[in-house]
Design a protein around this motif. Structure first.
Motif, short mmCIF file in Angstrom:
data_model
loop_
_atom_site.label_atom_id
_atom_site.label_comp_id
_atom_site.label_asym_id
_atom_site.label_seq_id
_atom_site.Cartn_x
_atom_site.Cartn_y
_atom_site.Cartn_z
N VAL A 322 -24.24 -19.34 29.09
CA VAL A 322 -24.15 -20.79 28.93
C VAL A 322 -23.98 -21.51 30.28
N GLY A 323 -23.93 -20.75 31.38
CA GLY A 323 -23.73 -21.38 32.68
C GLY A 323 -22.37 -22.05 32.75
N VAL A 324 -22.35 -23.31 33.24
CA VAL A 324 -21.08 -24.03 33.34
C VAL A 324 -20.75 -24.80 32.06
N ALA A 325 -21.67 -24.85 31.11
CA ALA A 325 -21.44 -25.58 29.85
C ALA A 325 -20.68 -24.68 28.88
N VAL A 326 -19.42 -24.42 29.20
CA VAL A 326 -18.63 -23.43 28.46
C VAL A 326 -17.99 -24.09 27.24
N PRO A 327 -18.25 -23.59 26.03
CA PRO A 327 -17.61 -24.16 24.84
C PRO A 327 -16.09 -24.02 24.90
N ASP A 328 -15.38 -24.93 24.24
CA ASP A 328 -13.91 -24.90 24.23
C ASP A 328 -13.39 -23.57 23.72
N SER A 329 -14.03 -23.02 22.70
CA SER A 329 -13.56 -21.76 22.12
C SER A 329 -13.66 -20.61 23.12
N VAL A 330 -14.67 -20.67 23.98
CA VAL A 330 -14.83 -19.62 24.99
C VAL A 330 -13.80 -19.78 26.10
N GLN A 331 -13.48 -21.02 26.46
CA GLN A 331 -12.42 -21.25 27.45
C GLN A 331 -11.12 -20.58 26.97
N TYR A 332 -10.78 -20.82 25.72
CA TYR A 332 -9.56 -20.25 25.14
C TYR A 332 -9.65 -18.72 25.08
#
Length: 364
Positions: A322-332
């Motif tokens: 996803v590059g820098v467009a990281v979904p919130d769920s992946v951040q967590y």
């Protein structure tokens, strides 16, 4: 009515690359395009984007690019270019007396922002928010509002993969003329001198008045442990001049809170309300924790009085696929996995992180 927050992440029209536009060759054309709302091309109100691709945000179009050894190695040898985004949306006439702000939480790399044919803002960093007021340019009569963004993806800020596009969230805030300013709350828990676990929480609230006349309101700050009220204070008869911002300081007291710790990250909720004529007209909440730390040249780092070895990792914000467009769920998920691996510290390289990263660190 309290503030309304609208998510603008969905259904953007996207065009990869620059768009050929007609050269201005007449005085009439040059005169007209300089007027408010008369920008031409993809930034204008009448541009036909029906054949553009529809995307949802966050979006990093470099993550979809092809590879070539001639491309910049720092960007993963991805093919680089500029791009355009456009979004059309309606605003209810009930919002006509509100103050409207749009917040882009992150655009890579540099960007120009247009609303209903007017240039509203420019961004020169991929990592900071861009906030602008659209109140005087918005339509509430059934006409579509057009939001256009030109991404200068050929520019770079760092020597690492930065991606390109509107890669963090976009939100529209509709507030009363008298409101809590954007990012206008700062809370600082302080351990009281001479005590083991008695705290004061210093809260600064920026009150903003966008009206043409002064206004009076009250600010109530409250701390909760779940649904249990710990303490609350009320500052009354606060006068805020027309077209100004006023900082209001308050103190709350908390006795024997559960300390925030890397193994038990206890959080409390701070709610700040703006009250006028007995009615709450704006409200914002944030999470806070209580902890002390110190560093000794001989003995190292101490958290809440106990020695703690810092076991950290250095992390760039991009993620595979996803590059820098990281979904919130992946951040967590990433913070959770790092903690499971034994990490208790997180270094952001080399930029201001997304607020979701900070929230995950607080919580985990």
């Amino acid at each position: 009515m309290e503030r309304i927050v609208m998510n603008l992440d969905h259904e953007w029209q996207f065009h990869r690359g620059d768009v050929a536009m007609q050269t201005v060759n007449s005085h009439e054309d040059s005169y007209s395009k300089c007027k408010a709302g008369a920008v031409t091309g993809p930034a204008g109100k009448t541009w036909n984007d029906s054949d553009w691709r529809t995307v949802d945000l966050p979006h990093d179009y470099y993550a979809e690019s092809s590879f070539s050894p001639e491309n910049l190695l720092s960007h993963g040898y991805r093919e680089r270019c500029n791009a355009w985004y456009r979004k059309s949306f309606l605003l209810d006439e009930d919002l006509a007396d509100k103050e409207l702000f749009i917040c882009f939480e992150g655009t890579a790399v540099n960007a120009e922002f247009y609303f209903n044919g007017s240039l509203m803002a420019r961004s020169f960093s991929a990592y900071t928010e861009t906030v602008f007021n659209i109140t005087d340019r918005a339509y509430f009569d059934g006409r579509p509002n057009i939001l256009s963004v030109y991404i200068k993806g050929l520019e770079t800020e760092g020597w690492w993969y930065e991606g390109a596009g509107i890669y963090r969230h976009v939100r529209l805030y509709a507030k009363n003329k008298l409101h809590i300013a954007h990012s206008g709350i700062f809370a600082k828990p302080v351990l009281k001198k001479g005590t083991k676990n008695s705290w004061s929480v210093e809260v600064q609230t920026e009150l903003e008045n966008s009206a043409y006349e002064s206004a009076i309101g009250a600010i109530r700050a409250s701390i909760f442990d779940g649904e249990t009220l710990i303490d609350t204070v009320l500052a009354e008869n606060i006068s805020c001049a027309a077209d100004s911002v006023k900082a209001v300081m308050q103190k709350l007291s908390v006795s024997r809170p559960t300390r925030w710790d890397v193994d038990h990250p206890k959080l409390y909720t701070l709610t700040v309300e703006l009250v006028q004529n007995g009615e709450t007209i704006d409200r914002e909440t944030t999470r806070i924790g209580f902890r002390t730390f110190s560093i000794d040249a001989e003995k190292g780092f101490f958290l809440n009085g106990r020695p703690l070895k810092i076991k950290g990792t250095c992390n760039h914000q991009d993620h595979a696929g996803v590059g820098v467009a990281v979904p919130d769920s992946v951040q967590y998920y990433r913070i959770k996995r790092l903690k499971e691996m034994g990490t208790n510290a997180y270094r952001c390289a080399h930029n201001l992180p997304a607020k979701e990263i900070l929230a995950a660190c607080d919580e985990l």
